[in-house]
Design a protein around this motif. Structure first.
Motif, short mmCIF file in Angstrom:
data_model
loop_
_atom_site.label_atom_id
_atom_site.label_comp_id
_atom_site.label_asym_id
_atom_site.label_seq_id
_atom_site.Cartn_x
_atom_site.Cartn_y
_atom_site.Cartn_z
N UNK A 43 0.81 -1.21 0.00
CA UNK A 43 0.00 0.00 0.00
C UNK A 43 0.84 1.26 0.00
N UNK A 44 1.88 1.29 0.84
CA UNK A 44 2.72 2.48 0.86
C UNK A 44 3.54 2.61 -0.42
N UNK A 45 3.93 1.49 -1.02
CA UNK A 45 4.66 1.55 -2.29
C UNK A 45 3.78 2.11 -3.40
N UNK A 46 2.52 1.68 -3.43
CA UNK A 46 1.59 2.20 -4.44
C UNK A 46 1.35 3.69 -4.21
N UNK A 47 1.18 4.08 -2.95
CA UNK A 47 1.01 5.51 -2.65
C UNK A 47 2.24 6.31 -3.08
N UNK A 48 3.42 5.77 -2.84
CA UNK A 48 4.64 6.47 -3.24
C UNK A 48 4.72 6.61 -4.76
N UNK A 49 4.31 5.57 -5.47
CA UNK A 49 4.31 5.65 -6.95
C UNK A 49 3.31 6.70 -7.44
N UNK A 50 2.11 6.71 -6.86
CA UNK A 50 1.13 7.72 -7.24
C UNK A 50 1.64 9.12 -6.94
N UNK A 56 0.99 14.42 -5.35
CA UNK A 56 -0.25 14.62 -4.60
C UNK A 56 -0.08 15.72 -3.56
N UNK A 57 -1.19 16.36 -3.23
CA UNK A 57 -1.24 17.38 -2.20
C UNK A 57 -1.03 16.71 -0.83
N UNK A 62 -2.01 12.40 3.24
CA UNK A 62 -2.39 12.01 4.60
C UNK A 62 -3.63 11.11 4.60
N UNK A 63 -4.65 11.54 3.85
CA UNK A 63 -5.89 10.77 3.81
C UNK A 63 -5.64 9.37 3.25
N UNK A 64 -4.89 9.29 2.15
CA UNK A 64 -4.62 7.98 1.55
C UNK A 64 -3.79 7.10 2.48
N UNK A 65 -2.82 7.68 3.16
CA UNK A 65 -2.01 6.91 4.09
C UNK A 65 -2.83 6.41 5.27
N UNK A 66 -3.74 7.26 5.78
CA UNK A 66 -4.62 6.85 6.87
C UNK A 66 -5.56 5.74 6.39
N UNK A 67 -6.06 5.85 5.15
CA UNK A 67 -6.93 4.80 4.61
C UNK A 67 -6.19 3.47 4.49
N UNK A 68 -4.97 3.51 3.97
CA UNK A 68 -4.18 2.28 3.83
C UNK A 68 -3.89 1.69 5.21
N UNK A 69 -3.39 2.51 6.13
CA UNK A 69 -3.07 2.03 7.48
C UNK A 69 -4.32 1.53 8.20
N UNK A 70 -5.42 2.24 8.07
CA UNK A 70 -6.67 1.81 8.70
C UNK A 70 -7.18 0.50 8.12
N UNK A 71 -7.11 0.37 6.80
CA UNK A 71 -7.53 -0.87 6.17
C UNK A 71 -6.69 -2.05 6.61
N UNK A 72 -5.38 -1.83 6.66
CA UNK A 72 -4.49 -2.90 7.12
C UNK A 72 -4.75 -3.21 8.59
N UNK A 73 -4.98 -2.18 9.39
CA UNK A 73 -5.29 -2.39 10.81
C UNK A 73 -6.55 -3.23 11.00
N UNK A 74 -7.58 -2.92 10.22
CA UNK A 74 -8.83 -3.69 10.30
C UNK A 74 -8.58 -5.14 9.89
#
Length: 176
Positions: A43-50, A56-57, A62-74
């Motif tokens: 997830x973080x690699x894909x975010x870094x590529x995007x 990205x702003x 931040x929102x995308x990182x929180x979504x990835x981390x939250x999804x993985x946490x769940x």
């Protein structure tokens, strides 16, 4: 309240089984944690590529990182909870029976009555000496068997290797 077994050999299988049960749960939980780490790394690699491609702003990052981390946490909480709920002593006994069908019902019966007080066993209409003999026989029959075959340690190793490769790739890409 007298214990069922007087012969120490009667509890040896139960001790080996409990050790196997604990190891099986630990390996399954460790696998779930490694899979979550792999998901987080991907997830973080894909975010870094995007981010590299489209710059990205900060708020979007931040929102995308929180979504990835939250999804993985769940996913990790759900996986660990499912493992803790699913992997019980009877489930482990069923795994043993599946791998070693010749053991048949003896494993389940030994687990059901092993360590129970003699009065409880007699209340079910079973002679405590019969249960003790079954426990000793089960231990003798399982001594030469590789009971750890039911522990999916190979899967854990592969998931760990994948996580290590992803971490190495991300560290290398950051260094470049």
């Amino acid at each position: 309240n007298q214990a069922m077994t007087r012969d120490p050999r009667a509890t040896m299988f139960l001790e080996r089984f409990n050790s196997l049960f604990g190891r099986l749960r630990r390996v399954r939980i460790a696998t779930a944690v490694c899979l979550a780490a792999v998901a987080l790394l991907i997830g973080t690699a894909v975010l870094a590529m995007f981010d590299y491609r489209w710059e990205l702003d900060w708020g979007v990052r931040r929102v995308l990182l929180v979504l990835v981390a939250g999804g993985v946490g769940i996913v990790i909480v759900r996986s660990v909870w499912k493992t803790l709920r699913r992997w019980s002593r009877p489930t482990t006994a069923a795994e043993l029976e599946e791998r070693f069908p010749e053991l048949g019902q003896r494993v389940r019966t030994t687990l059901q009555y092993g360590g129970e007080p003699a009065e409880t066993i007699q209340a079910d209409g079973i002679a405590p000496t019969l249960v003790q003999a079954l426990a000793v026989d089960t231990d003798e029959r399982t001594q030469p068997l590789e009971l750890d075959i039911v522990v999916p340690s190979r899967r854990l190793r592969w998931v760990g290797y994948i996580a290590l490769a992803l971490v190495t790739g991300q560290v290398a890409s950051c260094a470049v």
